[in-house]
Design a protein around this motif. Structure first.
Motif, PDB file in Angstrom:
ATOM      1  N   VAL A 242     -38.947  -4.986 -24.069  1.00  0.00           N
ATOM      2  CA  VAL A 242     -37.894  -5.507 -23.188  1.00  0.00           C
ATOM      3  C   VAL A 242     -37.587  -6.957 -23.559  1.00  0.00           C
ATOM      4  O   VAL A 242     -38.488  -7.786 -23.717  1.00  0.00           O
ATOM      5  CB  VAL A 242     -38.247  -5.335 -21.691  1.00  0.00           C
ATOM      6  N   PHE A 243     -36.286  -7.213 -23.731  1.00  0.00           N
ATOM      7  CA  PHE A 243     -35.765  -8.557 -23.967  1.00  0.00           C
ATOM      8  C   PHE A 243     -35.343  -9.117 -22.617  1.00  0.00           C
ATOM      9  O   PHE A 243     -34.598  -8.460 -21.881  1.00  0.00           O
ATOM     10  CB  PHE A 243     -34.551  -8.456 -24.912  1.00  0.00           C
ATOM     11  N   VAL A 244     -35.816 -10.322 -22.280  1.00  0.00           N
ATOM     12  CA  VAL A 244     -35.474 -10.936 -20.995  1.00  0.00           C
ATOM     13  C   VAL A 244     -34.719 -12.238 -21.266  1.00  0.00           C
ATOM     14  O   VAL A 244     -35.212 -13.100 -21.999  1.00  0.00           O
ATOM     15  CB  VAL A 244     -36.741 -11.254 -20.171  1.00  0.00           C
TER      16      VAL A 244
ATOM     17  N   THR B  25     -32.981 -16.186 -16.462  1.00  0.00           N
ATOM     18  CA  THR B  25     -33.324 -15.380 -15.295  1.00  0.00           C
ATOM     19  C   THR B  25     -34.790 -15.545 -14.901  1.00  0.00           C
ATOM     20  O   THR B  25     -35.232 -14.956 -13.917  1.00  0.00           O
ATOM     21  CB  THR B  25     -33.070 -13.875 -15.570  1.00  0.00           C
TER      22      THR B  25
ATOM     23  N   ILE C 258     -26.459 -10.983 -18.030  1.00  0.00           N
ATOM     24  CA  ILE C 258     -27.514 -10.020 -18.388  1.00  0.00           C
ATOM     25  C   ILE C 258     -28.879 -10.517 -17.935  1.00  0.00           C
ATOM     26  O   ILE C 258     -29.211 -11.685 -18.093  1.00  0.00           O
ATOM     27  CB  ILE C 258     -27.515  -9.804 -19.922  1.00  0.00           C
ATOM     28  N   ILE C 259     -29.675  -9.618 -17.367  1.00  0.00           N
ATOM     29  CA  ILE C 259     -31.070  -9.931 -17.049  1.00  0.00           C
ATOM     30  C   ILE C 259     -31.982  -9.412 -18.167  1.00  0.00           C
ATOM     31  O   ILE C 259     -32.694 -10.180 -18.781  1.00  0.00           O
ATOM     32  CB  ILE C 259     -31.494  -9.327 -15.687  1.00  0.00           C
ATOM     33  N   ILE C 260     -31.968  -8.097 -18.390  1.00  0.00           N
ATOM     34  CA  ILE C 260     -32.833  -7.535 -19.439  1.00  0.00           C
ATOM     35  C   ILE C 260     -32.065  -6.558 -20.321  1.00  0.00           C
ATOM     36  O   ILE C 260     -31.057  -5.989 -19.923  1.00  0.00           O
ATOM     37  CB  ILE C 260     -34.077  -6.819 -18.866  1.00  0.00           C
TER      38      ILE C 260
ATOM     39  N   GLN D 251     -26.160  -1.176 -14.210  1.00  0.00           N
ATOM     40  CA  GLN D 251     -26.809  -0.794 -15.469  1.00  0.00           C
ATOM     41  C   GLN D 251     -25.752  -0.328 -16.463  1.00  0.00           C
ATOM     42  O   GLN D 251     -24.861   0.451 -16.095  1.00  0.00           O
ATOM     43  CB  GLN D 251     -27.764   0.365 -15.250  1.00  0.00           C
TER      44      GLN D 251
ATOM     45  N   GLU E 248     -29.444  -4.444 -17.930  1.00  0.00           N
ATOM     46  CA  GLU E 248     -29.359  -4.633 -16.485  1.00  0.00           C
ATOM     47  C   GLU E 248     -28.712  -5.978 -16.205  1.00  0.00           C
ATOM     48  O   GLU E 248     -29.117  -7.003 -16.762  1.00  0.00           O
ATOM     49  CB  GLU E 248     -30.729  -4.498 -15.839  1.00  0.00           C
TER      50      GLU E 248
END
Lengths: 75, 75, 75, 75, 75, 75, 75
Positions: free
Chosen positions: F62-64, F68, E69-71, E28, E22
């Motif tokens: 999930v990679f964050v 952000t 990129i966020i996630i 996406q 995301e």
């Protein structure tokens, strides 16, 4: 001839004097310049926060993160 | 043939001359270029702040954080 | 086979030629590429500033901070 | 087992091929990938600029600053 | 006791698997994770771009600049 | 007297515990803190994404990307 | 004469005291300063989150990413 001076020297000359900080969010902070570093992080003493020229708050000590600052000017 | 010059050399050539700074927030600062560094932090002397071409303030000395600057041009 | 070239080589090939710079704030600067560095800070000579294709100003020399630039293209 | 590859290897595989660049300001640039570096600064040859899918301009050579790029994809 | 793992190890475990990216602009990207680096630059294979859940485009190979990129999440 | 502790020590103390992440785009991610690094990149396991307090999605892993993130707090 | 002090020294002096953090998104966090580092990442204990002066949440421990912070001030 004077030696080429650097911007942080100018901040050093303002140490312990009152300065105005203008921040990216439109806030003004006025206070005595107590400390700064190469990131332009700043500590003011006896500070006032003003928004649109109007006193919002008094702050004895305030640390300001350098990346939020636009200009610093001695009063 | 001239040697390839670098952008900070051009700033150096403008030292002690009047320059216009345009900032990301739309402000113009006009003053004598007193000091700069590799981050393009700038100190102006005898400066004026203009918004939409109109004088807003006079500032004897002003430190401008480099990351707020778009262009610098000798007057 | 040609050697893999790097983006700054392309800027070097444009030195002393007229280039168009487009900035993040929508401004166009057209002038002779005089100097650049690895941060993509740029100095133009004999420059014009255009907004929406319209001449706004002439600038003999202008330093442009690299982080405000989107593209650079020889005319 | 294949060796773990890195993103810049994928750019290298696209060298001299036509790629689409999408920029943070919504612009598309389509051209032949001529050069890139670790900052993802890019030079395209025989490029076209498109806004909302519509041809805006042709650019023989264009340098694109890496921090304005979202994606790069071979056509 | 397990050894403390690091975020890039988690990306490594997802290599060659389908992941959802995301981006800061609301897009996406779904595809097979082919490559990544410490800046979180990513290359996807057999990718789809979706906006508001709707397929916008198919992209055989796409390089995504890490700072957009966020996630990242395995499907 | 206790030794001065550092922010990443606090994250380490939260490893394998449930934490809330709040992101710059207003999203909340709640999950088990599995991994982090000095950039504050984070991997959560058994995560939920919430927008305005409402469950939007479940994500096993999930990679964050650290830049952000605003805050991280153990539940 | 006093020695020139640095901004992080001022944060150190505030350790274990209650401080106000103001974030770029308008949030205020008030709590006991437990830890900080050179990026100005902060950990507060016994914290409260306030939006427009109104208590929104209590947080036992909260890690705040430095780049989201505008000012830090002892209460």
């Amino acid at each position: 001839m004077e030696t080429a001076s650097r911007p942080l020297d100018a901040l050093n000359a303002a140490r312990n004097k009152r300065v105005i900080l203008e921040l990216k969010n439109g806030t003004q902070l006025i206070g005595k310049l107590y400390a700064f570093d190469i990131h332009v992080n700043i500590v003011l003493h006896e500070a006032e926060e003003r928004v649109n020229g109007e006193l919002k708050r008094k702050l004895n000590t305030v640390f300001v993160r350098g990346d939020t600052i636009i200009i610093i000017s001695p009063e």
